[in-house]
Design an enzyme around this catalytic site. Structure first.
Site, PDB file in Angstrom:
ATOM      1  N   GLN A 168       7.439  -4.973  -3.966  1.00 16.04           N
ATOM      2  CA  GLN A 168       6.569  -4.851  -5.139  1.00 16.04           C
ATOM      3  C   GLN A 168       7.121  -3.806  -6.104  1.00 16.04           C
ATOM      4  O   GLN A 168       7.437  -2.677  -5.707  1.00 16.04           O
ATOM      5  CB  GLN A 168       5.137  -4.465  -4.769  1.00 16.04           C
ATOM      6  CG  GLN A 168       4.256  -4.584  -6.022  1.00 16.04           C
ATOM      7  CD  GLN A 168       2.867  -4.035  -5.873  1.00 16.04           C
ATOM      8  OE1 GLN A 168       2.689  -2.876  -5.530  1.00 16.04           O
ATOM      9  NE2 GLN A 168       1.880  -4.868  -6.140  1.00 16.04           N
ATOM     10  N   MET A 179       0.844  -1.200   0.000  1.00 12.78           N
ATOM     11  CA  MET A 179       0.000   0.000   0.000  1.00 12.78           C
ATOM     12  C   MET A 179       0.878   1.247   0.000  1.00 12.78           C
ATOM     13  O   MET A 179       1.607   1.505   0.971  1.00 12.78           O
ATOM     14  CB  MET A 179      -0.944  -0.026   1.218  1.00 12.78           C
ATOM     15  CG  MET A 179      -2.022  -1.099   1.087  1.00 12.78           C
ATOM     16  SD  MET A 179      -3.151  -1.165   2.490  1.00 12.78           S
ATOM     17  CE  MET A 179      -2.175  -2.061   3.692  1.00 12.78           C
ATOM     18  N   CYS A 218      -2.781  -1.927 -10.073  1.00 16.66           N
ATOM     19  CA  CYS A 218      -2.947  -0.560  -9.600  1.00 16.66           C
ATOM     20  C   CYS A 218      -3.578   0.297 -10.688  1.00 16.66           C
ATOM     21  O   CYS A 218      -3.066   0.350 -11.814  1.00 16.66           O
ATOM     22  CB  CYS A 218      -1.572  -0.024  -9.234  1.00 16.66           C
ATOM     23  SG  CYS A 218      -1.630   1.263  -8.042  1.00 16.66           S
ATOM     24  N   GLY A 240      -8.800  -8.611  -1.266  1.00 19.88           N
ATOM     25  CA  GLY A 240      -9.901  -7.706  -1.560  1.00 19.88           C
ATOM     26  C   GLY A 240     -11.071  -7.846  -0.600  1.00 19.88           C
ATOM     27  O   GLY A 240     -11.718  -8.897  -0.571  1.00 19.88           O
TER      28      GLY A 240
HETATM   29  C1  LIG Z   1      -3.516   3.465   0.587  1.00 21.09           C
HETATM   30  C2  LIG Z   1      -3.449   2.300  -0.376  1.00 21.09           C
HETATM   31  C3  LIG Z   1      -2.363   2.180  -1.211  1.00 21.09           C
HETATM   32  C4  LIG Z   1      -2.272   1.087  -2.098  1.00 21.09           C
HETATM   33  N1  LIG Z   1      -1.140   0.925  -2.841  1.00 21.09           N
HETATM   34  C5  LIG Z   1      -0.984  -0.213  -3.585  1.00 21.09           C
HETATM   35  C6  LIG Z   1       0.254  -0.526  -4.206  1.00 21.09           C
HETATM   36  O1  LIG Z   1       1.254   0.180  -4.060  1.00 21.09           O
HETATM   37  N2  LIG Z   1       0.318  -1.664  -4.955  1.00 21.09           N
HETATM   38  C7  LIG Z   1      -0.740  -2.519  -5.087  1.00 21.09           C
HETATM   39  O2  LIG Z   1      -0.631  -3.554  -5.760  1.00 21.09           O
HETATM   40  N3  LIG Z   1      -1.911  -2.248  -4.492  1.00 21.09           N
HETATM   41  C8  LIG Z   1      -2.050  -1.145  -3.729  1.00 21.09           C
HETATM   42  N4  LIG Z   1      -3.206  -0.943  -3.032  1.00 21.09           N
HETATM   43  C9  LIG Z   1      -4.273  -1.965  -3.107  1.00 21.09           C
HETATM   44  C10 LIG Z   1      -4.079  -2.988  -1.986  1.00 21.09           C
HETATM   45  O3  LIG Z   1      -2.851  -3.690  -2.127  1.00 21.09           O
HETATM   46  C11 LIG Z   1      -5.233  -4.008  -2.019  1.00 21.09           C
HETATM   47  O4  LIG Z   1      -5.195  -4.708  -3.240  1.00 21.09           O
HETATM   48  C12 LIG Z   1      -6.601  -3.339  -1.882  1.00 21.09           C
HETATM   49  O5  LIG Z   1      -6.603  -2.371  -0.852  1.00 21.09           O
HETATM   50  C13 LIG Z   1      -7.685  -4.387  -1.625  1.00 21.09           C
HETATM   51  O6  LIG Z   1      -7.422  -5.085  -0.443  1.00 21.09           O
HETATM   52  P1  LIG Z   1      -8.192  -4.730   0.940  1.00 21.09           P
HETATM   53  O7  LIG Z   1      -9.659  -4.734   0.624  1.00 21.09           O
HETATM   54  O8  LIG Z   1      -7.783  -5.819   1.887  1.00 21.09           O
HETATM   55  O9  LIG Z   1      -7.730  -3.373   1.358  1.00 21.09           O
HETATM   56  C14 LIG Z   1      -3.320   0.138  -2.152  1.00 21.09           C
HETATM   57  C15 LIG Z   1      -4.417   0.277  -1.301  1.00 21.09           C
HETATM   58  C16 LIG Z   1      -4.478   1.339  -0.413  1.00 21.09           C
HETATM   59  C17 LIG Z   1      -5.670   1.448   0.544  1.00 21.09           C
END
Ligand SMILES: Cc1cc2nc3c(=O)[nH]c(=O)nc-3n(C[C@H](O)[C@H](O)[C@H](O)COP(=O)(O)O)c2cc1C
Length: 347
Positions: free
Chosen positions: A80, A28, A110, A222
């Site tokens: 990553q 993230m 992303c 997710g």
């Molecule tokens: C603040 C933030 C930054 C994120 N940055 C990335 C990232 O750098 N690379 C990535 O693959 N996903 C990124 N994501 C997506 C998360 O890795 C994840 O796939 C998404 O939040 C869904 O999972 P969750 O419902 O458990 O949060 C980001 C999500 C958030 C909330």
């Protein structure tokens, strides 16, 4: 590796692919920096921790040490990378290999504008042959496993049609595992935040992909908000990855090791954790950092507990002031009734 931050904690082993189930904290941007990962590691020795996405160009041309260094206590930790050029990704991996990451992960999920304009991230879901070439180039230079984090599709793609092919191509190219964020990215009209909330989740499809690939590591991500949900996914999947829930309700991580072992969550020694974070913050400050760099990741520690509000206030606003020291962490912990807080919030 930056020797600045050392720790006495034992280095945890990389969770094994194949036999052992994996619990991961998602990459993230702006959240899972090294200080965040250090905190998360205090709560779970097993969780696989992902860095923020680092763009290959930044590794090649940018401030490497700042982008890539981390504490040895963070292992197992996966880097990553974002990119869509095989040469640049390979070069970035060669550079990063000096830093001892346990896994390299390619971002194919992303959706932000910045990422789209560089033609990488989720829009690569439309170019499976190209992504397969990237993976095989990465495999040639990476001393550690290479994984892919993707969506189930983008825009008008039919996930049931394209995802099995996408995953097969990644595996045939040598990918050691696939993390699937179980929703599409809609590349037009939604912000990155909306793209984590609006497109519907399709867990059944991701479970089906696992069934179709019994010998490969397939993880799900997710919308998973509790360890109970994580454990349920792990009855089918090899890995489960939590993003927002792990960050915003940090104490959930204290139950991860026990969940993976099929045991009851043990009580947490909060005072020991407090002391380790104070030591760590002291080292960060000595190295030129600010208290806030560490404490901003701690505000979710006591979500829902009495005193949590004051805890957050101290760690977010008071910790911003110039000259703030690690003793503020002690003050924040003192605001929470720790005697009643051996029980954990797991969702
Ligand atoms: C603040 C933030 C930054 C994120 N940055 C990335 C990232 O750098 N690379 C990535 O693959 N996903 C990124 N994501 C997506 C998360 O890795 C994840 O796939 C998404 O939040 C869904 O999972 P969750 O419902 O458990 O949060 C980001 C999500 C958030 C909330």
């Amino acid at each position: 590796m930056n020797p600045l931050i050392q720790t006495e904690l034992p280095v945890a082993e990389m969770p094994k692919r194949g036999s052992e189930k994996v619990f991961a904290v998602a990459p993230m941007i702006d959240w899972t920096d090294r200080h965040c990962r250090f905190l998360h590691r205090q709560l779970s020795s097993k969780a696989l921790l992902y860095t923020e996405m680092v763009v290959a160009d930044a590794i090649i041309h940018g401030p490497r040490e700042r982008l890539l260094s981390y504490s040895p206590a963070e292992h197992p930790v996966a880097l990553q990378i974002g990119g869509s050029d095989a040469g640049k990704l390979s070069e970035a991996i060669r550079i990063a290999s000096d830093y001892g990451y346990d896994e390299i992960n390619l971002n194919v999920g992303c959706p932000s504008d910045r990422v789209q304009s560089g033609t990488f991230g989720a829009c690569l879901m439309r170019e499976p042959a190209h992504v397969a070439d990237l993976v095989s180039a990465m495999k040639q230079v990476s001393p550690v496993p290479v994984t892919v984090k993707c969506r189930i599709g983008v825009d008008d793609q039919d996930p049931a049609e394209i995802l099995p092919d996408f995953v097969s191509r990644m595996l045939a190219a040598g990918a050691d595992g696939i993390w699937i964020h179980a929703r599409k990215a809609w590349l037009q009209g939604l912000s990155p935040k909306e793209n984590r909330e609006v497109p519907p989740l399709d867990y059944d499809l991701v479970h089906e992909i696992k069934r179709q690939n019994p010998g490969a590591f397939i993880g799900i991500n997710g919308g998973i908000t509790s360890l109970e949900q994580a454990a349920a996914h792990l009855t089918v999947m090899d890995g489960v990855m939590l993003g927002r829930a792990a960050y915003q309700n940090t104490s959930l991580l204290a139950g991860v090791d026990a969940m993976l072992a099929g045991e009851e969550t043990p009580p947490v020694d909060w005072l020991a954790l407090r002391d380790r974070m104070m030591d760590y913050a002291g080292q960060v400050i000595q190295g030129g950092g600010r208290l806030h760099h560490v404490t901003r990741h701690m505000v979710g520690l006591f979500l829902g507990y009495p005193g949590a509000r004051r805890f957050r206030q101290i760690l977010s606003s008071d910790a911003m002031s110039a000259g703030a020291g690690p003793e503020l962490i002690a003050a924040a912990f003192a605001a929470v009734d720790l005697t009643g807080n051996t029980q954990l919030l797991t969702g």
